[in-house]
Every structure is written in C-alpha cells, then in structure tokens.
Design an enzyme around this catalytic site. Sequence first.
Site, PDB file in Angstrom:
ATOM      1  N   GLU A  36     -51.736 -48.198 -59.229  1.00  0.00           N
ATOM      2  CA  GLU A  36     -51.686 -49.397 -60.058  1.00  0.00           C
ATOM      3  C   GLU A  36     -50.216 -49.790 -60.157  1.00  0.00           C
ATOM      4  OE1 GLU A  36     -52.491 -49.047 -64.246  1.00  0.00           O
ATOM      5  OE2 GLU A  36     -52.818 -51.194 -64.468  1.00  0.00           O
ATOM      6  N   ARG A 262     -53.779 -32.575 -59.761  1.00  0.00           N
ATOM      7  CA  ARG A 262     -52.517 -33.290 -59.659  1.00  0.00           C
ATOM      8  C   ARG A 262     -51.352 -32.315 -59.757  1.00  0.00           C
ATOM      9  NH1 ARG A 262     -53.090 -37.787 -63.905  1.00  0.00           N
ATOM     10  NH2 ARG A 262     -51.083 -38.338 -63.043  1.00  0.00           N
ATOM     11  N   LYS A 272     -46.635 -41.509 -66.438  1.00  0.00           N
ATOM     12  CA  LYS A 272     -46.040 -42.844 -66.366  1.00  0.00           C
ATOM     13  C   LYS A 272     -45.684 -43.367 -67.751  1.00  0.00           C
ATOM     14  CE  LYS A 272     -47.823 -45.157 -62.367  1.00  0.00           C
ATOM     15  NZ  LYS A 272     -48.850 -46.111 -61.889  1.00  0.00           N
TER      16      LYS A 272
END
Length: 551
Positions: A36, A262, A272
Amino acid sequence: MSEEAAAPVGNFLWSLVESDLAEGRHKSVITRFPPEPNGYLHIGHAKAIYINFGIAKEFGGRCHLRFDDTNPVKEEQEYIDSIQADVRWLGFDWGDHLYYASDYFDTLYVWAEHLIEKGLAYVDDQTADAIRISRGTLTAPGTNSPFRARSVEENLDLFRRMRKGEFPNGARVLRAKIDMTAGNINLRDPVIYRILHAHHQRTGDAWCIYPNYDFAHGQSDAIEHVTHSLCSLEFEDHKPLYEWLLANLPVPAFPKQTEFARLNITYTILSKRHLTQFVRDKHVKGWDDPRMPTLAGLRRRGVPPAALLDFVKRAGIARANSVVDIAMFDAAVREYLNKAAPRYMAVLRPLKIVIENYPEGQGEELEAVNNPEDPAAGTRKVPFSRELYIEQDDFMENPPKKFFRLSPGTEVRLRYAYFITCREAVKDAAGNVIELRCTYDPATKGGNAPDGRKVKATMHWVSAAHAVKAEVRLYNPLFTRPDPGADGDPVQDLNPNSLEIVEAKLEPELANAKVGETVQFERLGYFCRDSDAGLVFNRTVGLRDAYAKAQ
RNA sequence: UGGGGGAUCGUCUAACGGUAGGACCGCGGACUCUGACUCCGCUAGUCUAGGUUCGAAUCCUAGUCCCCCAGCCA
C-alpha cells in the site's frame, strides 16, 4: 541422488512452488508484491520482495508490482515513487507488470453488484459502532443486522446511490452476507465497500465509494492470474474470505494464498505506524535517515542491496514467529563489504603526533593497497610527513597488559609507512594528552624492519598537512533495548546516543569519494559518502573488534 | 471460555519415519602491515508426558506455552 539434482531450496515456499510446477498445477508461476503506498518500504518489505520476485526469478515466472491503493486517505504519490525506486534498487524488475488495485475499481464495482444480485451482499445503514457491537466478540457470536434481509432491488438501488454520492461518509456500507455466527470474525458479514468522499491519487474524484482490502486483494490477484499469493501470517484469518469471494464472483483465475512469518529484528521497529511517527515527530531526520530500517535509510547508510538480500535469505523463511538478531544483519553487510569495499585511512578522533627526527618540510608518498581481498583494485599513494594524526584510542599513557598500541617507549608500525616509537606525551594544563613526540626508524620504510624485529600493532594515520576534514556520522542502534516497545511506546526506548558526530581527518584521496559509495576506513569500519553538501560520511557498520570486546 | 497458526542449539533455520546439519552470536587457537579478513577447533537444541514403530523432531493421544483475529486500515 543424482549430482545433477538441484540443491534443496530449504524453505516451504520454494518447495510449494516447485511441487505445484512439477505436478502440473501451474504452467508457470506468477507472484506479486502488493504494497500500500502509505509509507516507505522497510527491511521487512525486502523479505516480501525477495520472496515474490525471488520465486518468480527462480522458477522462470514473473512478479507483478501492484499498489494496493484502496484507501485514498492514507496514500500519496510520494510513496508510489519511492516504492518503485526501492524495488529497483534491490535489483528487481517488474517489466510491464505495474498494476494498481485502483485499475480494477470498475470491475470490482460490477462484481459488488453481482454479489448483491446473488443475494450475497447487502447495504447496511448501521453506524460503525452498531456494526462493531453486533459483530459479537471473540467468544460470543454476532447478531444479524436489521438491514440484512433487504431485497436485491433495494440493495442495488442503495448501492448505486452510494456510488452517486448521495450519502455522506459512514452513512452506509456494503457487506458480504456470510455468517454472523462464524468462529472466524472475518466471515461475520465483512464490510466490503465504504463511502469515502476523498480524492484518490490516481482516480481523482471518480469514486466516492472504495472497496476495502478484502474485496480488492484476491480479485486483483485473480485478474492478474497470480498463481501464488504470498502474504504474511496475519492474513491467515482472511483466507476463507479470500476464497469465498473467488468462489462467488466470475473471476478468471483462482490464486492460492499462502502465508509466511514476517521479519522481526532485535533493536528494530518495523511497523509503518511507528516509523511514520518517528519521521513526523522528528525523532529521526526523515524516511531516509540512516538510522531508519527503511530501504531508503539503509541505502543512505551505505548498505549494498546484495548484502540486504543476503541477510533476508540467511534469516530464512518459515511460519514460526521469530526475531532475528541484528548481529546477523551486520555480519551479512560486513561479509559483502569486506570483499567489495576499497580501503582508506581516516582518523575519527585525531591525536597529533610529531616525528621529531623526520626533517621539517619534507614529505613523501607511500604506496598503499586498495583492497587486500581484490588484487585488481590496485594501489594508491598516501602522503606522509613530519606531523600526523593518529587515533586517540591508539595511545595510552599507562597501558594495561594487553594493550598493543602506542604508549611511552613502545614501538608500533604506521601502516604502509614506518615504525615509530613514542618518546613523550605532551599535556595541556588540565593534564590531557594533546600531542605525542615520536621518532621513526628510516630503515623501516614501507613497514618492514630489515633486522626482522616485530611490532605488535599496526596503526592507521593521516598526514596532518594533507588531511581533509570531514564530518563523520556514527550511528548506533535507534533503540536501547532489543525489544523496543515491549513495555508500550517504543518512543520511550529511543536511544539518545543513536547519532554521534565527529570531525575526522581523512587521507586526501577520500575527498574524491562518490556519493553513495561505501568504503572501509581501515581498522574502523565501513563508511558511505553522504549526499549532504560538503564531505560527510555515514558509518554503515563497524568492523568486528576483538580488542574492544575484551575490554 | 470462539476461530486460526506455531513451538528444533543463546538467535535464525534445515531435516518430509532412517547419522539432528548450517548460519549468526559466544569461547579457544593459527595466521596477519587492519586486534579486520581467512583458517582450525569448541560450546550448545528437538516444549512436556504417554503411545505406535526395528527405528520418531517427523505419526497418534493428552497437555503446556507463544502469536494472530472483534477497522467503514492493509
């Protein structure tokens, strides 16, 4: 086992693709990297990039770069640009396959109506709060919305009016009609379209309703004929919804989602939200601050992309949550740079020394090896003269036992130059050593004693008259603890000493270093010329230091 | 007390019923014009308890612990 047999790949994702191909489930592999555009890419994304582009490369398929741009309020063109630059920097190429979820808004809209017509979606007038409450809890089932039984006609009418902009943000949503009692909360009539009167960076004001992740991702994968949709573990619970949508829509393909853990790294935050906060609140100087785990930050710090990729590979790919030691990252960077980086001499904390028996006004150029790991790198000349700088750490007036460097009366080698002996430490009024008086042995020119005598230390140095000044930025971990944020806000764990700036003296050749070039300052570490004006270097990573460790 | 996933040296990761291996870290040593690099060596692991089997990290049963999910974020 035949000798021809390929080495086992050793992780479940490569194995999965390999067997899917071998058993004919796919002719070729198509993956996608779907960020994104709401921030800069970080080292965690490097793992996803390595996986998706790496698999495509390994098995002769292709990997798409697709922006998951379904939430215009968070996304910006700046991020779209930086993400493309970062993926390229890592050495990957998506060819013509650059896509945006927003490319599919028309199709997704049609498919939403399709769902309504099949009686599988409805417009809900409840507030967000009401929806949340009726969704139930982790242990209690949800309850049906009072609007759940609306007719197809009414739903279609309302949805079209949503699209026309008749309603304000939040007034209505479109929900998939699945099962309010499902154990998996994602199946309790998930919202799939919301009203957002917002300007989209690509579609402008064409839309005021936007599909959310669940209604865009799987369909986008299907439209692009992605074979393997690889994502991180937290999307596991979304897979049944992903598959439900594919099963109920006229999609052209049926991609399969597979999840992996992850990347987490000690002393590092890879969220983020927090990274954005550090930039916004100026705890760092920007997204590309060399202390940041962003690809832009790592690049500026001097980390070569090949080293970064090697680290990601070494850290491994599995389904178990884990935290990789930052030392593994440093090791990968050092291993690469040891082979690649040209050597120079630089003094970070200068201490002046005067070679008393070296004639005043005289100078000479000594030959130095550019890279002992790479003979092809050749040699260079380094100026030598009567007054030099050495590292403050390389002198001790009252040395402990294992101190091999300079102290009154001891002899050491100046790299590529001469043996010198310290005769006297000159002090200021406060008793600080401000200068050393030394003598040299002319017979040791080049660094070897004809009589075969040995010294225990070889030290780097810079000629005072020829030295160039530079600002050197020494970076330390951004956090003071291996698990920043474990007690709450990671801001509390920020390392106040994450940046130390020194005015260094460099051998003159270093004035020609190119911006972005990483070199070794002998005995100190790897340093990269910064893009800031003037001569500025960032420490990429220090050398291993057995002596410091023993202290 | 719902649903989903996971547990192998200190850390990360291999093993696909058949010798528990590698990397990082750590500790020794050799070498060295970088206390770097390189080389050699050492340390150290299958969550627990049962079971199946000639043989179990792997299969079964029962536990324990950890992670994710209740955005109109992705």
